[in-house]
Design a protein around this motif. Structure first.
Motif, short mmCIF file in Angstrom:
data_model
loop_
_atom_site.label_atom_id
_atom_site.label_comp_id
_atom_site.label_asym_id
_atom_site.label_seq_id
_atom_site.Cartn_x
_atom_site.Cartn_y
_atom_site.Cartn_z
N SER A 334 -8.06 69.56 -22.28
CA SER A 334 -8.32 68.13 -22.16
C SER A 334 -6.98 67.44 -21.95
N SER A 335 -7.03 66.18 -21.48
CA SER A 335 -5.78 65.54 -21.05
C SER A 335 -4.82 65.31 -22.23
N ASP A 336 -5.30 65.40 -23.48
CA ASP A 336 -4.37 65.20 -24.59
C ASP A 336 -3.73 66.52 -25.07
N SER A 337 -4.03 67.63 -24.39
CA SER A 337 -3.41 68.90 -24.79
C SER A 337 -1.94 68.91 -24.34
N PRO A 338 -1.03 69.42 -25.20
CA PRO A 338 0.39 69.45 -24.79
C PRO A 338 0.62 70.30 -23.54
N LEU A 339 -0.27 71.29 -23.29
CA LEU A 339 -0.07 72.15 -22.11
C LEU A 339 -0.51 71.47 -20.82
N TYR A 340 -1.34 70.44 -20.98
CA TYR A 340 -1.98 69.82 -19.82
C TYR A 340 -0.97 69.29 -18.80
N SER A 341 0.12 68.71 -19.32
CA SER A 341 1.03 68.04 -18.39
C SER A 341 2.10 68.99 -17.82
N LEU A 342 2.09 70.26 -18.25
CA LEU A 342 3.15 71.16 -17.78
C LEU A 342 2.91 71.60 -16.33
N ASP A 343 4.02 71.79 -15.61
CA ASP A 343 3.90 72.35 -14.25
C ASP A 343 3.94 73.88 -14.33
N ALA A 344 3.93 74.54 -13.19
CA ALA A 344 3.85 76.00 -13.16
C ALA A 344 5.01 76.63 -13.94
N GLN A 345 6.20 76.09 -13.73
CA GLN A 345 7.40 76.63 -14.40
C GLN A 345 7.30 76.46 -15.92
N GLY A 346 6.84 75.26 -16.33
CA GLY A 346 6.70 74.97 -17.77
C GLY A 346 5.68 75.90 -18.41
N LEU A 347 4.55 76.11 -17.73
CA LEU A 347 3.51 76.99 -18.29
C LEU A 347 4.02 78.42 -18.37
N LEU A 348 4.73 78.84 -17.33
CA LEU A 348 5.26 80.21 -17.31
C LEU A 348 6.17 80.42 -18.53
N GLN A 349 7.01 79.44 -18.82
CA GLN A 349 7.92 79.57 -19.98
C GLN A 349 7.14 79.70 -21.28
N GLN A 350 6.04 78.95 -21.38
CA GLN A 350 5.21 79.02 -22.59
C GLN A 350 4.48 80.36 -22.70
N TYR A 351 4.02 80.86 -21.54
CA TYR A 351 3.14 82.03 -21.57
C TYR A 351 3.91 83.35 -21.68
N LEU A 352 5.07 83.43 -20.99
CA LEU A 352 5.75 84.73 -20.86
C LEU A 352 5.98 85.47 -22.18
N PRO A 353 6.55 84.79 -23.21
CA PRO A 353 6.83 85.55 -24.44
C PRO A 353 5.56 86.14 -25.05
N ASN A 354 4.41 85.53 -24.77
CA ASN A 354 3.16 85.98 -25.39
C ASN A 354 2.58 87.22 -24.71
N LEU A 355 3.04 87.52 -23.50
CA LEU A 355 2.50 88.71 -22.83
C LEU A 355 2.96 89.98 -23.53
N LYS A 356 4.07 89.89 -24.23
CA LYS A 356 4.57 91.03 -25.02
C LYS A 356 3.60 91.38 -26.16
N LYS A 357 2.83 90.36 -26.60
CA LYS A 357 1.86 90.62 -27.68
C LYS A 357 0.71 91.48 -27.14
N ILE A 358 0.43 91.32 -25.86
CA ILE A 358 -0.65 92.12 -25.26
C ILE A 358 -0.13 93.50 -24.90
N ASN A 359 1.08 93.53 -24.35
CA ASN A 359 1.71 94.82 -24.02
C ASN A 359 3.19 94.73 -24.43
#
Ligand SMILES: Cc1cc2nc3c(=O)[nH]c(=O)nc-3n(C[C@H](O)[C@H](O)[C@H](O)COP(=O)(O)OP(=O)(O)OC[C@H]3O[C@@H](n4cnc5c(N)ncnc54)[C@H](O)[C@@H]3O)c2cc1C
Length: 442
Positions: A334-359
């Motif tokens: 939803s528009s009030d989510s902190p992730l909502y306003s991020l661009d591709a680069q911003g989302l990538l920075q948020q997501y990348l460290p978490n991929l290590k949790k999967i592999n």
């Protein structure tokens, strides 16, 4: 009849195709530079692929029939799905009843209860009786609070964000009932369908058929306003030009429709105003190796900032895409989510460290490309008593029709149902023509 269609997604194009077949003169306007709407594609390794992950189920009969009619069935493949569940730092396979029994994060008694409730929903048909209940109330009562907290609650939160408590049980029933119905038997694994070369081929085939019969398909051409005269919708205002029509079909989300159709009566507008959506936000990573062996990984762990990791190349071979591995990291926000306003680069920075949790071996150097796809009207929010707020296909303005995903109920939105909508609308427009001709004669 001269018919104007607003929106070049699968609903608008199906309506255009059906009405072209019936001999009508079609002009379709699409705002984006490409057709397809939520099924729009881009390329990886020279092969088209959807910006949002897509597959179909064996009981998606409308789209399967359309694919056949368009001569594409030879390329429709049915493959076993590999579904998993990420919880407590571990991936659990979730394909068969045995996998459910092995799902140790919940006690055995709850696992059995989860399986029985799933079976019950698979057989239950009287969804109208569930209209007054939220999914949270029903699941907590029948499957138990532990199953709600660990398994089904996170799935609801993932799809509906901070509105998850409002979601009606009918939506959840539709998800489970139809999903299980696409299996041939209780112990059978699920088959999912995909067209070699992407569902973009259906979009292209529909547009080609329309133009081959003399129809006109405009892209990069947003409609600004629907113009009325007396009680009829008569024209569209497009780039300060006026196009006249005998009937108009809008296939855009309800807020867009409201903005372009100012002459709608108050009670119909009220239904449109009630519609609310979660935005779909999907970051697609092109990797040089695979992240996990799972195709569809549901994330039941609030510390990960995405709700599903869908590795397309565990469904369709990476050899199709120049040996690249394609991973969708999906969110509904939803528009009030902190992730909502991020661009591709911003989302990538948020997501990348978490991929290590999967592999744990994951390294950012695996990422060769990333692409962001968003759709503000990604998922309509289906609340209790939803049937009462669905806007009619034929609006109170007789020559104006609406077909969008808020009208799909009790099933969850999907290409199959947008194809069905396109067909329903084309039949209604044809009936309207017969009626208007009858009136002219009297
Ligand atoms: C993340 C995600 C994953 C999905 N996965 C699946 C799946 O696995 N299987 C499945 O079957 N379905 C899936 N779906 C759903 C499916 O894609 C949709 O139900 C379907 O594509 C909707 O088609 P539509 O034509 O109704 O709407 P849209 O595709 O939204 O089409 C509406 C069109 O109207 C255009 N438009 C808007 N305003 C204007 C204007 N002013 N003038 C002109 N044009 C305008 C838009 O640009 C758009 O192209 C998924 C959807 C999402 C978001």
């Amino acid at each position: 009849m001269k018919i104007g269609i607003i929106g070049g997604g699968i609903a608008g194009l199906t309506a255009a195709y059906e009405l072209s077949k019936a001999g009508h003169h079609i002009t379709l306007f699409e705002k984006a530079a490409h057709l397809g709407g939520q099924v729009a594609t881009f390329e990886v390794g020279g092969e088209a692929i959807e910006g949002f992950y897509h597959h179909i189920f064996t009981n998606d009969t409308d789209i399967v029939q359309l694919i056949e009619e368009l001569g594409l069935s030879q390329d429709l493949r049915w493959l076993s799905s590999k579904v998993g569940f990420y919880y407590g730092g571990k991936i659990y396979k979730f394909v068969s009843p045995i996998d459910l029994l092995r799902f140790t994060p919940i006690p055995l008694i709850d696992r059995l209860r989860l399986g029985l409730v799933g079976l019950y929903l698979r057989r239950y048909r009287q969804w109208q009786r569930l209209e007054a209940t939220t999914a949270e109330e029903w699941i907590t009562k029948y499957a138990g609070p532990r199953n709600y907290q660990v398994v089904w609650g996170p799935l609801l939160r993932g799809k509906f964000g901070n509105r998850y408590r409002d979601v009606g049980m009918v939506w959840f029933w539709g998800k489970i009932h139809l999903r299980f119905a696409s299996r041939s038997g209780v112990g059978q694994s699920e088959l999912l369908g995909y067209i070699t070369g992407s569902f973009g081929r259906v979009i292209k085939a529909l547009a080609d058929r329309v133009t081959q019969t003399g129809g006109i398909v405009h892209t990069s051409t947003p409609v600004h306003r629907i113009l009325t005269e007396g009680v009829r919708a008569v024209a569209l205002e497009v780039n300060s030009s006026i196009y006249s029509f005998d009937a108009i079909i809008a296939t855009v989300p309800s807020p867009n429709f409201l903005a372009m159709a100012p002459d709608l009566p108050e009670d119909y507008r009220a239904k449109l105003e009630k519609a609310s959506y979660q935005a779909a936000v999907c970051l697609v990573l092109v990797l040089n190796r695979s992240l996990s062996p799972i195709y569809w990984l549901n994330i039941s762990d609030p510390s990960l900032p995405f709700v599903a990791a869908i590795e397309h190349t565990n469904f369709i071979s990476s050899s199709q895409y120049g040996d690249k591995h394609i991973l969708y990291l999906s969110n509904y926000l939803s528009s009030d989510s902190p992730l909502y306003s991020l661009d591709a680069q911003g989302l990538l920075q948020q997501y990348l460290p978490n991929l290590k949790k999967i592999n744990p071996n994951f390294d950012p150097s695996w990422v060769e490309e990333y692409h962001l796809f968003r759709d503000e009207a990604g998922q309509p929010i289906i609340t209790t008593h939803y049937s009462q707020q669905i806007p009619e296909y034929q609006t109170p303005i007789p020559s104006l029709f609406l077909a969008n995903t808020t009208q799909i109920y009790p099933e969850d939105r999907g290409m199959n149902y947008s194809v069905r909508l396109g067909r329903i609308i084309s039949r209604l427009v044809t009936k309207f023509q017969v009626k208007s001709q009858g009136n002219e004669g009297t």
